[in-house]
Design an enzyme around this catalytic site. Structure first.
Site, PDB file in Angstrom:
ATOM      1  N   ARG A  38       0.817  -1.207   0.000  1.00 16.02           N
ATOM      2  CA  ARG A  38       0.000   0.000   0.000  1.00 16.02           C
ATOM      3  C   ARG A  38       0.857   1.265   0.000  1.00 16.02           C
ATOM      4  O   ARG A  38       0.537   2.224  -0.698  1.00 16.02           O
ATOM      5  CB  ARG A  38      -0.943  -0.020   1.208  1.00 16.02           C
ATOM      6  CG  ARG A  38      -1.867   1.187   1.325  1.00 16.02           C
ATOM      7  CD  ARG A  38      -2.491   1.625   0.009  1.00 16.02           C
ATOM      8  NE  ARG A  38      -3.188   0.570  -0.709  1.00 16.02           N
ATOM      9  CZ  ARG A  38      -3.573   0.670  -1.963  1.00 16.02           C
ATOM     10  NH1 ARG A  38      -3.319   1.767  -2.668  1.00 16.02           N
ATOM     11  NH2 ARG A  38      -4.205  -0.328  -2.548  1.00 16.02           N
ATOM     12  N   LYS A  92       2.348  25.290  -3.105  1.00 11.95           N
ATOM     13  CA  LYS A  92       1.109  24.701  -2.602  1.00 11.95           C
ATOM     14  C   LYS A  92       1.218  23.179  -2.659  1.00 11.95           C
ATOM     15  O   LYS A  92       0.607  22.509  -3.492  1.00 11.95           O
ATOM     16  CB  LYS A  92      -0.082  25.207  -3.407  1.00 11.95           C
ATOM     17  CG  LYS A  92      -0.316  26.702  -3.242  1.00 11.95           C
ATOM     18  CD  LYS A  92      -1.441  27.195  -4.134  1.00 11.95           C
ATOM     19  CE  LYS A  92      -1.633  28.704  -3.984  1.00 11.95           C
ATOM     20  NZ  LYS A  92      -2.675  29.231  -4.892  1.00 11.95           N
ATOM     21  N   LYS A 135       4.641  40.147  -2.129  1.00 14.65           N
ATOM     22  CA  LYS A 135       3.221  40.060  -2.441  1.00 14.65           C
ATOM     23  C   LYS A 135       2.477  41.236  -1.813  1.00 14.65           C
ATOM     24  O   LYS A 135       3.089  42.097  -1.171  1.00 14.65           O
ATOM     25  CB  LYS A 135       2.667  38.712  -1.972  1.00 14.65           C
ATOM     26  CG  LYS A 135       3.349  37.522  -2.670  1.00 14.65           C
ATOM     27  CD  LYS A 135       2.868  36.200  -2.142  1.00 14.65           C
ATOM     28  CE  LYS A 135       1.468  35.862  -2.602  1.00 14.65           C
ATOM     29  NZ  LYS A 135       1.390  35.583  -4.042  1.00 14.65           N
ATOM     30  N   GLU A 152       4.982  40.659  -7.079  1.00 14.53           N
ATOM     31  CA  GLU A 152       3.607  40.451  -7.536  1.00 14.53           C
ATOM     32  C   GLU A 152       2.987  41.795  -7.910  1.00 14.53           C
ATOM     33  O   GLU A 152       2.994  42.729  -7.114  1.00 14.53           O
ATOM     34  CB  GLU A 152       2.792  39.798  -6.430  1.00 14.53           C
ATOM     35  CG  GLU A 152       1.335  39.578  -6.783  1.00 14.53           C
ATOM     36  CD  GLU A 152       0.545  39.053  -5.605  1.00 14.53           C
ATOM     37  OE1 GLU A 152       0.429  37.821  -5.487  1.00 14.53           O
ATOM     38  OE2 GLU A 152       0.064  39.875  -4.808  1.00 14.53           O
ATOM     39  N   ASP A 180      -0.571  38.950 -11.325  1.00 15.39           N
ATOM     40  CA  ASP A 180      -1.547  38.186 -10.562  1.00 15.39           C
ATOM     41  C   ASP A 180      -2.980  38.447 -11.009  1.00 15.39           C
ATOM     42  O   ASP A 180      -3.447  39.590 -11.028  1.00 15.39           O
ATOM     43  CB  ASP A 180      -1.408  38.538  -9.077  1.00 15.39           C
ATOM     44  CG  ASP A 180      -2.273  37.665  -8.194  1.00 15.39           C
ATOM     45  OD1 ASP A 180      -2.260  36.437  -8.385  1.00 15.39           O
ATOM     46  OD2 ASP A 180      -2.960  38.210  -7.317  1.00 15.39           O
TER      47      ASP A 180
END
Length: 260
Positions: free
Chosen positions: A81, A116, A148, A176, A197
C-alpha cells in the site's frame, strides 16, 4: 511509540512463502515514483528482485507494466500500500502536469509549480512536476524573495518594498503586480521577475508589451486547463499553477500478486 507491524500478513501468510507481482497502469498516465516504490519493497525485503521496464517521466497507455517484483510474500504485502500510494499520487501529479504542458505546447510559455504542496511531500511532488514536463518555482522561502500584496501593505508601496529587498542584497526578487501601474516602479527598484496576478489575457498582453523583455513575466492566479492556452498566447514567460501539486487526483494503478 504506538503499535506496529502487519498483523494480517503475519497471521495469514506462511513465513517462507514467496510472491511474484506485477504493477500496471489502469489508465493512460505520466509515470513518477517508481524508485520510491522500489525503496519501500527493498526496505522490507533486501533480496527482492525488481524490474522496472518503464523510465520515469514516460507517458504510457492503460495496461502498461510498470514494475515486476519477486520476493518474500509477507514483506511485499506489507509494503504494497505504501508503494502504490506513492506511485499513484506522484504519477497523478505528473499526469496532470503533462496535460497542462500539452495545452500550452508551441506558445513558448513554461509551466511552473508553486509552494502549494502537501506538508512533508514538497520535494517529491516537485520532482513529479518535472517528470510531467513542468518546471519548479521556488522550493521554499529562502531561494528567492517574493514580494506580495501583504508585504507591500506593510512596506508602504511596491517600489519601497522592492528597494528594500534589493538593498538587502537578494539576487532574485519576484514582485507580484495586480495592476499595470505597479510594473515600472517594481522594475525600477530592482525586480528581477514579475508575477502578474489574476490578470485577464488582454491585461496580460498589455503588461508584456510594457515590460518589453526587461524581466521575465509570470501569469498566476486562477489558471485552469480551459484558460491556460489563452494566457500562454499573451507572451508571458511563465505560467504558475498551484493545482498541479495541491489537487492532482491519484491515478489508477494496480498491483497483482501470485504465489510462487
Amino acid at each position: 511509540m504506538g503499535p506496529s507491524g502487519d498483523i494480517t500478513a503475519a497471521a495469514v501468510i506462511p513465513a517462507g512463502a514467496r510472491f511474484s507481482g506485477v504493477m500496471a497502469s489502469r489508465e493512460a498516465i505520466a509515470v513518477a515514483g517508481l524508485p520510491l516504490a522500489e525503496a519501500f519493497f527493498r526496505a522490507l525485503d533486501p533480496d527482492v528482485v525488481i524490474d522496472t521496464p518503464i523510465p520515469e517521466g514516460d507517458r504510457v497507455a492503460a495496461g502498461t507494466v510498470l514494475m515486476r517484483i519477486e520476493g518474500k510474500a509477507r514483506a511485499l504485502l506489507t509494503a504494497e500500500r505504501s508503494a502504490l500510494n506513492t506511485v499513484q499520487h506522484l504519477s497523478g501529479v505528473a499526469t496532470l502536469t503533462a496535460t497542462y504542458v500539452d495545452a500550452i505546447a508551441g506558445t513558448g510559455a513554461t509551466l511552473l509549480d508553486t509552494r502549494k504542496t502537501i506538508p512533508g511531500l514538497r520535494l517529491i511532488e516537485k520532482y513529479a512536476v518535472r517528470m510531467g514536463g513542468g518546471r519548479n518555482h521556488r522550493m521554499g522561502l529562502w531561494d528567492a524573495a517574493m514580494i506580495k500584496d501583504n508585504h507591500v501593505a506593510v512596506a508602504g508601496d511596491i517600489g519601497a518594498a522592492t528597494a528594500r529587498a534589493r538593498d538587502a542584497g537578494i539576487a532574485s526578487i519576484i514582485v507580484e503586480c495586480d495592476r499595470i501601474d505597479q510594473i515600472d516602479p517594481a522594475i525600477a527598484n530592482g525586480a528581477t521577475h514579475l508575477l502578474l496576478d489574476n490578470m485577464a489575457p488582454p491585461t496580460l498582453r498589455e503588461a508584456v508589451v510594457l515590460v518589453a523583455g526587461r524581466v521575465p513575466t509570470e501569469a498566476s492566479g486562477g489558471v485552469r486547463l480551459d484558460t491556460i492556452r489563452a494566457i500562454a498566447e499573451t507572451g508571458v514567460t511563465y505560467i504558475s499553477v498551484g493545482r498541479l501539486t495541491q489537487s492532482a487526483p491519484a491515478v489508477d494503478i494496480g498491483l497483482d500478486f501470485e504465489a510462487i
